[in-house]
Design an enzyme around this catalytic site. Sequence first.
Site, PDB file in Angstrom:
ATOM      1  N   CYS A 125       0.696  -1.226  -0.092  1.00  0.00           N
ATOM      2  CA  CYS A 125      -0.099  -0.205  -0.036  1.00  0.00           C
ATOM      3  C   CYS A 125       0.893   1.305  -0.058  1.00  0.00           C
ATOM      4  O   CYS A 125       0.376   2.471  -0.002  1.00  0.00           O
ATOM      5  CB  CYS A 125      -0.946  -0.184   1.264  1.00  0.00           C
ATOM      6  SG  CYS A 125      -1.784  -1.681   1.476  1.00  0.00           S
ATOM      7  N   HIS A 171      -3.010   8.335   5.792  1.00  0.00           N
ATOM      8  CA  HIS A 171      -3.277   6.779   5.261  1.00  0.00           C
ATOM      9  C   HIS A 171      -4.734   6.638   5.118  1.00  0.00           C
ATOM     10  O   HIS A 171      -5.337   5.928   4.427  1.00  0.00           O
ATOM     11  CB  HIS A 171      -2.367   5.981   5.698  1.00  0.00           C
ATOM     12  CG  HIS A 171      -2.123   4.601   4.904  1.00  0.00           C
ATOM     13  ND1 HIS A 171      -2.051   4.524   3.717  1.00  0.00           N
ATOM     14  CD2 HIS A 171      -2.461   3.026   5.267  1.00  0.00           C
ATOM     15  CE1 HIS A 171      -1.903   3.162   3.193  1.00  0.00           C
ATOM     16  NE2 HIS A 171      -2.457   2.406   4.220  1.00  0.00           N
ATOM     17  N   LYS A 188      -9.275   8.546   0.982  1.00  0.00           N
ATOM     18  CA  LYS A 188      -9.851   7.051   0.931  1.00  0.00           C
ATOM     19  C   LYS A 188     -11.450   7.019   1.359  1.00  0.00           C
ATOM     20  O   LYS A 188     -12.111   6.361   0.950  1.00  0.00           O
ATOM     21  CB  LYS A 188      -9.066   6.254   1.627  1.00  0.00           C
ATOM     22  CG  LYS A 188      -7.731   5.886   1.264  1.00  0.00           C
ATOM     23  CD  LYS A 188      -6.903   4.839   1.968  1.00  0.00           C
ATOM     24  CE  LYS A 188      -5.580   4.663   1.616  1.00  0.00           C
ATOM     25  NZ  LYS A 188      -4.651   5.471   2.146  1.00  0.00           N
ATOM     26  N   HIS A 228      -9.468   2.480  -1.129  1.00  0.00           N
ATOM     27  CA  HIS A 228      -8.080   2.250  -0.908  1.00  0.00           C
ATOM     28  C   HIS A 228      -7.447   1.709  -2.424  1.00  0.00           C
ATOM     29  O   HIS A 228      -7.903   0.507  -2.826  1.00  0.00           O
ATOM     30  CB  HIS A 228      -7.852   1.275   0.007  1.00  0.00           C
ATOM     31  CG  HIS A 228      -6.465   1.019   0.261  1.00  0.00           C
ATOM     32  ND1 HIS A 228      -5.241   1.613  -0.293  1.00  0.00           N
ATOM     33  CD2 HIS A 228      -5.632   0.433   1.390  1.00  0.00           C
ATOM     34  CE1 HIS A 228      -4.158   1.343   0.158  1.00  0.00           C
ATOM     35  NE2 HIS A 228      -4.385   0.466   1.266  1.00  0.00           N
ATOM     36  N   PHE A 272       0.914  -3.374   3.995  1.00  0.00           N
ATOM     37  CA  PHE A 272       0.906  -4.803   4.412  1.00  0.00           C
ATOM     38  C   PHE A 272       2.123  -5.267   4.287  1.00  0.00           C
ATOM     39  O   PHE A 272       2.628  -4.945   3.220  1.00  0.00           O
ATOM     40  CB  PHE A 272      -0.297  -5.375   3.730  1.00  0.00           C
ATOM     41  CG  PHE A 272      -1.620  -5.703   4.113  1.00  0.00           C
ATOM     42  CD1 PHE A 272      -1.986  -5.115   5.425  1.00  0.00           C
ATOM     43  CD2 PHE A 272      -2.330  -6.492   3.306  1.00  0.00           C
ATOM     44  CE1 PHE A 272      -3.297  -5.281   5.784  1.00  0.00           C
ATOM     45  CE2 PHE A 272      -3.681  -6.605   3.887  1.00  0.00           C
ATOM     46  CZ  PHE A 272      -3.956  -6.314   5.132  1.00  0.00           C
TER      47      PHE A 272
END
Lengths: 396, 423
Positions: B173, B313, B345, B350, B409
């Site tokens: 990401c 984020h 987002k 996302h 991740f």
Amino acid sequence: MNPRDVVITGIGLVSSLGEGPEAHWQRLTAPSPAPVLNAERFAPYSVHPLPEIDWNLQIAKRGDQRQMETWQRLGTYAAGLALDDAGIKGDEELCAAMDMVVAAGGGERDMTVDAAILAASDTRADRDVLLNEKLTTELRPTLFLAQLSNLLAGNISIVHKVTGSSRTFMGEEGAGISAVETAAARIRSGQSTHVLVGGAFQTEHPDMLLGYELGGYLHRGGWKSVWKRNGSEGGGVVTGSGGAFLVLEQREHAEKRGRRIYATLGPVVSARSRRSRGELAAGIESLLDKVGLPSGPLLAISAASGSHEATAAEKAALAARADLAVRGFTSLTGHMKEAQFPFAVALAALAVDHKTAYPAFDIESERPFGEVPRQVLATAIGYHHFEGMALVSAAD
Amino acid sequence: MTSLKDHLGRPVVAVTGIGVVTSLGVGKEENWAALTAGKSGIHPITRFPIDHLNTRIAGTVDFLASSSKGASALTYELAQTAALEAVTQSGIDATDFGGPLFLASPPMELDWHDRFALHEAAAGEDEGARLLAAAQRLNSLDMFGSSQFGYIADKLADQFGATGLPITLSTACASGATAIQLGVEAIRRGECDRALSIGADGSATAEALIRFSLLSALSTNNDNPEKASKPFSKDRDGFVLAEGSAALVLESLESALARGATVLGILRGCGEKADDFHRTRSKPDGSPAIGAVKAALADAGLKEDEIDYINAHGTSTPENDKMEHMSLSTVFGERIGSIPISSNKSMIGHTLSAAGAIEAAFSLMTMREGVIPPTINYDNPDPAIVLDLVPNTKRVAKVGTVLSNSFGFGGQNTCLVMAREPV
């Protein structure tokens, strides 16, 4: 000599020939080096299989091993070998400050699930619904994570605690070339003091062969050296499982730690020749000029894949330089995709360090080399795209 | 006089072109209008059947020619659409860019429809051997291309006349931010005067959705798609899978000024730190995220009190938002409660490999336009997260500096610091 020279202080290698720099040196300098092949499992294709590996030696926790499939385990293992070799493994401070660039493809899909879906598709018209039905019930999250390209680096962080920075480059041989090139540029510019760089490839999975064979690149039939596969059935590439990781370090940093230096990594150059327009031969020429070949006889470690067109172009370009004695190691290890270039650089460093050249792996195609190799060229001309070279020199 | 070197003596890196595609539309104008209007691009999935799926909504890009042609084709079209807008805006020849290319894109996987086609084209008990036999027979260049991880960047480099070996990268990401960071670093090292950094992700396939679903990462708020992505809210229940792309033309300020280009913003600093805790969860103490933010500020030569706005984020997962709040609180102290922070987002979902690049593009526009896009769906505040989230409605504000966060991740964290003007 410059304090910001890039030196190689750690090498981690795994291939069908064994594991570690010493085992590879022994196997590759034996009077007549022989490949290890499995011609049955994926017939009509041969592969160079992984040697037996005790994963516990580099991945202590069983829990960590279970979170990975073979590809990620292999890369994590080879990275551990390199860190060990450089005296960095287990040194929390050095690992936390260490940057990492991993060249990666993808991991292994769950063949059992895939096969079940494909088998069921024979009697189902609603294939997209079938996919949902099967994937929601049969996919295992662990396996999906084991497929993710960036999770080889993720696992290296978790297992070996390398956490300075973590980048994953993708794109076959080119990923390995860019990884080494970027790592070296970071060190030369003072951005990094020590970088873990490398890749791994696990070929013993139908999908990993499919990535080549969709383009008709795999060799069929008996073993031949990479230089002699033109005219044989298939596309010329025989794949191998393996991995290569290097610890690249700023000279000053390595000397302060009192570490043994295998070799200095000189210029690393890369290119994307537009092959469909016939630019590959000129592209290779231009890389040879750019890397700056020293005068006199020179050993060249080639990662040539055997892929007909690319390998013919490389063979011609290297043969035209009378001083070059080429060693196509892929004849013996098989093609390890993203790991090809780091592997070539590692073998070049070993020759410089041992002050001895490898014997010809193919006596008819490769010139003898009787000198002490002070400098060695490493090349990777991608089987389908992307090219790179590096010049490795003696440490002193 | 404008300084051409930064606080560490490196070339200052300017942005001279921006391109963006999201589920809200194609191009900066369309996206900015929707984003500042607080419009959501999240909708019911129509690309594939939703039978058996727990999550049936996404922020897919359904209006491009390649939208139904698989992840590889769509990712390419997304990348090239954004890149064309960016390069055109920069005034550089779009067929002869003359700088390196950095592409953040999802890992390549053979499309299931191709897998079915291979299965049908051969026979045999062993499925692996069967597919290989079919591959050998079909020899399909399209299928082969979509299995090569360097294929999209290769085609883009061809189209735009990028120099050298293009780099395709994945830091999960954080990928989009990493693509920008690589471009910034190449310019700072003096390897080039300009670079094209792209983040593109068109991989919202059924399998991708199911995978994230199995990790319990996705919102299941299927009945109200536009309300599903609710970063920092108490009832946030996961992220919404989405597609999109953004491209930035990065250029040394010196080169930009010399050719009279319009400077759209400055890439002041990049910071990164990897996490060694877990494959999908971040370290409970937030130290990697904290390290990445601090590294970006240090690289930019800015103090904590010099950041005007934070582009979060903010994925809308319970864990990320909690960790992001905690990390920012640690870095910014009490002041964090009064720094405007919003999550794009909440509107676009996302966009995975593209997120860092899209959010950098929106951050630059936030500064230029003097308008902060809102965090929508902020109806139910999480009492544990006290932030000025620019809730639900855009805010006019003078923004001179932005911190944009990307936490991935697999433990890859990258933060960017951008400024409106050179120093």
